[in-house]
Design a protein around this motif. Sequence first.
Motif, short mmCIF file in Angstrom:
data_model
loop_
_atom_site.label_atom_id
_atom_site.label_comp_id
_atom_site.label_asym_id
_atom_site.label_seq_id
_atom_site.Cartn_x
_atom_site.Cartn_y
_atom_site.Cartn_z
N THR B 7 0.80 -1.22 0.00
CA THR B 7 0.00 0.00 0.00
C THR B 7 0.83 1.27 0.00
N GLU B 8 2.03 1.22 0.54
CA GLU B 8 2.85 2.44 0.60
C GLU B 8 3.86 2.46 -0.53
N GLY B 9 3.84 3.54 -1.27
CA GLY B 9 4.86 3.69 -2.31
C GLY B 9 6.17 4.19 -1.74
N LEU B 10 6.05 5.04 -0.71
CA LEU B 10 7.23 5.63 -0.08
C LEU B 10 7.00 5.70 1.43
N VAL B 11 7.99 5.22 2.17
CA VAL B 11 7.98 5.34 3.62
C VAL B 11 9.25 6.09 4.03
N THR B 12 9.06 7.18 4.74
CA THR B 12 10.19 7.99 5.20
C THR B 12 10.27 7.90 6.71
N LEU B 13 11.44 7.56 7.23
CA LEU B 13 11.63 7.36 8.66
C LEU B 13 12.89 8.05 9.13
N THR B 14 12.89 8.37 10.41
CA THR B 14 14.12 8.83 11.04
C THR B 14 14.89 7.63 11.58
#
Lengths: 112, 115
Positions: B7-14
């Motif tokens: 479902t997620e195209g992009l996941v941005t995390l610290t």
Amino acid sequence: EAAVTQSPRNKVAVTGGKVTLSCNQTNNHNNMYWYRQDTGHGLRLIHYSYGAGSTEKGDIPDGYKASRPSQENFSLILELATPSQTSVYFCASGEQGFYEQYFGPGTRLTVL
Amino acid sequence: GDSVTQTEGLVTLTEGLPVMLNCTYQTIYSNPFLFWYVQHLNESPRLLLKSFTDNKRTEHQGFHATLHKSSSSFHLQKSSAQLSDSALYYCALKRVSGSFNKLTFGAGTRLAVCP
């Protein structure tokens, strides 16, 4: 170490031209695959092969042919290249009965 | 037919935060085989982990996933993200198509880990 190589690594072709992408594997795997990778579509199967002399259509075969002259080599042929075939192409090999696939480094094809 | 949904195209995390990338699938096969492949920038996809067993956690290189047939899911997790985890992740399903080994790949999730 498993090894799948592809050539060329980069290719610029003109619309209507013929393009041949080559793949060689030293894994002695029976199964080989050609995929294209496009953002939003993931890896889509174009053609695959059970062994020397065999080729089968995958999910998106239109506009592509394949050739498997030997255990080691599997080619993808675009007889009349179109701009919609601009993509990154990956070849992979795998051993029958096992599901891991080993990918080559990819070929970036641009059709102008 | 068989299908895989990410479902997620992009996941941005610290960096340091937990990672969870979603994967659900559809298949008529009662014993599905699921895989996660990882592709770092300018590299080719390689197998990260795989599972054939319901409700059993499988781990590799700090990542883990559990196949849940009840929910048709195979989410990828890691307790603490590292900068080197930035990559494209594909979930894949072995197809029900005779004896030949074919995989259906999801669209992929790009993980970007920031300092």
